[in-house]
Design a protein around this motif. Structure first.
Motif, PDB file in Angstrom:
ATOM      1  N   GLY A   1       0.796  -1.232   0.000  1.00  0.00           N
ATOM      2  CA  GLY A   1       0.000   0.000   0.000  1.00  0.00           C
ATOM      3  C   GLY A   1       0.821   1.270   0.000  1.00  0.00           C
ATOM      4  O   GLY A   1       0.363   2.298   0.511  1.00  0.00           O
ATOM      5  N   ILE A   2       2.035   1.256  -0.580  1.00  0.00           N
ATOM      6  CA  ILE A   2       2.859   2.469  -0.608  1.00  0.00           C
ATOM      7  C   ILE A   2       2.224   3.519  -1.517  1.00  0.00           C
ATOM      8  O   ILE A   2       2.116   4.687  -1.159  1.00  0.00           O
ATOM      9  N   THR A   3       1.802   3.105  -2.716  1.00  0.00           N
ATOM     10  CA  THR A   3       1.224   4.051  -3.677  1.00  0.00           C
ATOM     11  C   THR A   3      -0.168   4.469  -3.225  1.00  0.00           C
ATOM     12  O   THR A   3      -0.992   3.627  -2.865  1.00  0.00           O
ATOM     13  N   ARG A   4      -0.415   5.772  -3.259  1.00  0.00           N
ATOM     14  CA  ARG A   4      -1.732   6.293  -2.869  1.00  0.00           C
ATOM     15  C   ARG A   4      -2.404   7.024  -4.021  1.00  0.00           C
ATOM     16  O   ARG A   4      -3.590   6.864  -4.252  1.00  0.00           O
ATOM     17  N   ASP A   5      -1.666   7.871  -4.718  1.00  0.00           N
ATOM     18  CA  ASP A   5      -2.230   8.599  -5.855  1.00  0.00           C
ATOM     19  C   ASP A   5      -2.119   7.761  -7.118  1.00  0.00           C
ATOM     20  O   ASP A   5      -1.243   6.904  -7.232  1.00  0.00           O
ATOM     21  N   ALA A   6      -2.997   8.035  -8.084  1.00  0.00           N
ATOM     22  CA  ALA A   6      -2.838   7.457  -9.421  1.00  0.00           C
ATOM     23  C   ALA A   6      -1.886   8.364 -10.189  1.00  0.00           C
ATOM     24  O   ALA A   6      -2.264   9.438 -10.648  1.00  0.00           O
ATOM     25  N   ILE A   7      -0.621   7.943 -10.273  1.00  0.00           N
ATOM     26  CA  ILE A   7       0.418   8.754 -10.892  1.00  0.00           C
ATOM     27  C   ILE A   7       0.563   8.348 -12.357  1.00  0.00           C
ATOM     28  O   ILE A   7       0.643   7.166 -12.680  1.00  0.00           O
ATOM     29  N   SER A   8       0.603   9.319 -13.267  1.00  0.00           N
ATOM     30  CA  SER A   8       0.808   9.002 -14.678  1.00  0.00           C
ATOM     31  C   SER A   8       2.153   9.524 -15.129  1.00  0.00           C
ATOM     32  O   SER A   8       2.593  10.601 -14.717  1.00  0.00           O
ATOM     33  N   LEU A   9       2.804   8.739 -15.973  1.00  0.00           N
ATOM     34  CA  LEU A   9       4.119   9.086 -16.495  1.00  0.00           C
ATOM     35  C   LEU A   9       4.106   8.904 -18.000  1.00  0.00           C
ATOM     36  O   LEU A   9       3.652   7.872 -18.507  1.00  0.00           O
ATOM     37  N   THR A  10       4.591   9.899 -18.732  1.00  0.00           N
ATOM     38  CA  THR A  10       4.644   9.836 -20.182  1.00  0.00           C
ATOM     39  C   THR A  10       6.032   9.403 -20.620  1.00  0.00           C
ATOM     40  O   THR A  10       7.033   9.928 -20.135  1.00  0.00           O
ATOM     41  N   LEU A  11       6.099   8.428 -21.526  1.00  0.00           N
ATOM     42  CA  LEU A  11       7.385   7.915 -21.986  1.00  0.00           C
ATOM     43  C   LEU A  11       7.253   7.388 -23.391  1.00  0.00           C
ATOM     44  O   LEU A  11       6.147   7.240 -23.929  1.00  0.00           O
ATOM     45  N   ASP A  12       8.391   7.105 -23.996  1.00  0.00           N
ATOM     46  CA  ASP A  12       8.451   6.469 -25.301  1.00  0.00           C
ATOM     47  C   ASP A  12       8.988   5.063 -25.078  1.00  0.00           C
ATOM     48  O   ASP A  12      10.184   4.868 -24.881  1.00  0.00           O
ATOM     49  N   TRP A  13       8.090   4.064 -25.077  1.00  0.00           N
ATOM     50  CA  TRP A  13       8.486   2.691 -24.769  1.00  0.00           C
ATOM     51  C   TRP A  13       8.650   1.927 -26.074  1.00  0.00           C
ATOM     52  O   TRP A  13       7.682   1.611 -26.755  1.00  0.00           O
ATOM     53  N   GLN A  14       9.893   1.676 -26.423  1.00  0.00           N
ATOM     54  CA  GLN A  14      10.241   0.950 -27.640  1.00  0.00           C
ATOM     55  C   GLN A  14       9.586   1.574 -28.867  1.00  0.00           C
ATOM     56  O   GLN A  14       9.045   0.884 -29.733  1.00  0.00           O
ATOM     57  N   GLY A  15       9.618   2.899 -28.932  1.00  0.00           N
ATOM     58  CA  GLY A  15       9.071   3.609 -30.074  1.00  0.00           C
ATOM     59  C   GLY A  15       7.593   3.900 -30.006  1.00  0.00           C
ATOM     60  O   GLY A  15       7.047   4.516 -30.923  1.00  0.00           O
ATOM     61  N   THR A  16       6.922   3.479 -28.945  1.00  0.00           N
ATOM     62  CA  THR A  16       5.485   3.730 -28.801  1.00  0.00           C
ATOM     63  C   THR A  16       5.241   4.791 -27.727  1.00  0.00           C
ATOM     64  O   THR A  16       5.574   4.570 -26.556  1.00  0.00           O
ATOM     65  N   PRO A  17       4.693   5.962 -28.082  1.00  0.00           N
ATOM     66  CA  PRO A  17       4.368   6.964 -27.053  1.00  0.00           C
ATOM     67  C   PRO A  17       3.280   6.438 -26.131  1.00  0.00           C
ATOM     68  O   PRO A  17       2.209   6.035 -26.594  1.00  0.00           O
ATOM     69  N   MET A  18       3.562   6.412 -24.835  1.00  0.00           N
ATOM     70  CA  MET A  18       2.596   5.898 -23.862  1.00  0.00           C
ATOM     71  C   MET A  18       2.514   6.824 -22.654  1.00  0.00           C
ATOM     72  O   MET A  18       3.463   7.529 -22.322  1.00  0.00           O
ATOM     73  N   ARG A  19       1.361   6.777 -22.026  1.00  0.00           N
ATOM     74  CA  ARG A  19       1.196   7.378 -20.702  1.00  0.00           C
ATOM     75  C   ARG A  19       0.736   6.255 -19.784  1.00  0.00           C
ATOM     76  O   ARG A  19      -0.341   5.691 -19.954  1.00  0.00           O
TER      77      ARG A  19
END
Length: 483
Positions: A231-249
């Motif tokens: 239960g460490i995570t409390r907020d829904a955190i979003s991170l934007t990245l380019d994963w193997q050429g695919t833009p993802m959040r």
């Protein structure tokens, strides 16, 4: 003009409240108890004509060990190093504490631009604490009330000249939960992920399944707070990245326990924040623990994602600890097909968040699920298929009148939705609807994705059905007698 601003200070001084004020949304969880925020949350902020990225951080505490508080402090110090400007917040009603003095000294050394903000300074209760803040040696304190929006003009006046000195090096990042509108989501020509509209993926599961560890491994850095504690995570955190050429959040969500066990208000807020992330996602990765897979709560979470109409990928974590992998995998597939028939054919991927094994397969499974979720079938092909299905298994004939299925078309995607025009749709048994949905999955290669099938009646059978016959009035009866 873009820059990065980090909000730092002791726990419960109002950092998350000011964060929500600057982004204009209630993104960060806020509660009276200290230490609610644990991870770094980023958002696109606006103050006057200034546009910048704001980072909400965990409360600074005087610990340096490897405890949970110590790991939270290291994340906050990292945010200070990456930010262009630091807003050091104090509680004007409490006044200056020794911890404030300690961290003011640290900020002087680590940050080129530090702005001192005395929060909760509305009324006379905060006057004395605001005056004490001069002793920190960080310049004139700005008196604000993050909850009521007071002092934002003064904060803008201090930020403006600093912002003029900073050069805009990157475009404004996308904010948390800033998702596509429904109209944009229905635009089938633009469903391919782009940097402007990245593929939105939510990672959900029970506490301590390894969600944050998995996302850190995908990112290649320890961006999210992790540890053995559940239960460490409390907020829904979003991170934007380019994963193997695919833009993802990618959304990291709080662990979801059984509803009966969720008693504290803060945990209820965390779970509701996670549910909100599921609703905004396009693909939901349900992360299971290899030691205890397909617990009752895992099934509820997977069913929730299916009912929300999201593409689902099931990932089994901690696979590196499994000894008899082949037998375990066979048991997992059997249990998956038996316990989650509504997700038949959805990808089942084994991964290790600790070592990174299986991440390539997880990436491919996410793209495959997203592609199926957006699939469109031509109307001519659908009606040829429908004819074959009717010949193989005709619909039932309740009360001696056979239900006629005349025409079929696909009404929407994301998830695929189909409409069948038929007679007596209210009398169609659920078993025949399942027969059609199963055929769609198999014949048009749509495994795992939710399929919505709507039966709609046609109004051309009898235009006078349901209308009462009009009886002639007194004049009509008299005329009929004359005839």
């Amino acid at each position: 003009m873009s820059f990065t601003l980090a909000l730092v200070g002791r726990p419960n001084v109002g950092k998350s409240t000011l964060f929500n004020r600057l982004v204009g949304k209630r993104l960060a969880l806020v509660d009276d108890q200290p230490g609610v925020t644990r991870d770094l949350r980023e958002g696109a902020a606006r103050l006057g004509d200034l546009r910048f990225t704001v980072i909400d951080t965990a409360g600074l505490e005087e610990v340096t060990d490897d405890s949970l508080q110590g790991r939270m402090r290291r994340l906050t110090e990292r945010a200070v190093d990456m930010a262009d400007i630091c807003v050091f917040m104090i509680d004007a009603r409490v006044g200056i504490t020794p911890v404030d003095e300690l961290f003011a000294e640290i900020l002087r050394k680590r940050s080129a631009h530090v702005i001192l903000v005395a929060n909760k300074a509305e009324g006379r209760a905060g006057e004395e604490g605001a005056l004490e803040a001069y002793a920190l040696g960080l310049g004139d304190p700005i008196r604000v009330s993050a909850e009521h929006g007071e002092g934002m003009n003064e904060l803008y006046a201090v930020l403006q000249p600093i912002a003029d000195e900073l050069e805009a090096s990157t475009p404004d990042p996308v904010t948390d939960l800033d998702v596509m509108d429904d109209d944009e989501a229905e635009d089938e020509e633009s469903y391919k992920p782009t940097r402007e509209k990245p593929l939105q993926v939510a990672v959900v599961g029970r506490p301590n399944a390894g969600k944050s560890t998995l996302i850190n491994k995908i990112l290649g850095e320890d961006r999210l707070l992790t540890g053995p504690e559940a239960g460490i995570t409390r907020d829904a955190i979003s991170l934007t990245l380019d994963w193997q050429g695919t833009p993802m959040r990618i959304f990291d969500t709080a662990g979801m326990r059984k509803k009966a066990k969720v008693q504290e208000k803060l945990e209820k807020l965390s779970v509701s924040d996670g549910l909100r992330a599921v609703k905004f996602a396009e693909v939901v990765v349900v992360l299971l623990d290899a030691d205890i897979p397909f617990e009752q709560q895992d099934l509820r979470i997977a069913d929730l994602a299916e009912r929300e109409g999201r593409a689902v990928v099931v990932a089994v974590n901690k696979w590196d600890l499994e000894e008899n992998k082949q037998a375990k995998l066979a048991g997992l597939k059997e249990a998956f097909n038996r316990l989650l028939p509504q997700l038949k054919g959805a990808p089942l991927i084994t991964v290790s968040a600790r070592t990174g094994r299986g991440l390539d397969r997880l990436h491919d499974a996410i793209l495959r699920a997203h592609d199926v979720w957006n699939r469109r079938v031509p109307t001519a092909a659908l009606n040829r298929w429908l004819t074959g299905m009717l010949e193989a298994h005709p619909p039932p004939a309740p009360q001696g009148r056979r239900i006629k299925l005349r025409y079929m078309t696909q009404a929407k995607t994301r998830p695929p939705g189909f409409v069948v025009m038929c007679s007596h749709p209210d009398k169609m048994p659920a078993s025949y609807t399942r027969y059609l949905v199963g055929g769609l999955r198999e014949d048009f290669d749509m495994p795992g994705t939710p399929i919505r099938l709507t039966l709609r009646g046609q109004g051309g059978d009898n235009p006078y059905k349901g209308k009462r016959e009009k009886r002639p009035g007194a004049l009509g009866k008299h005329l009929n007698k004359k005839k």
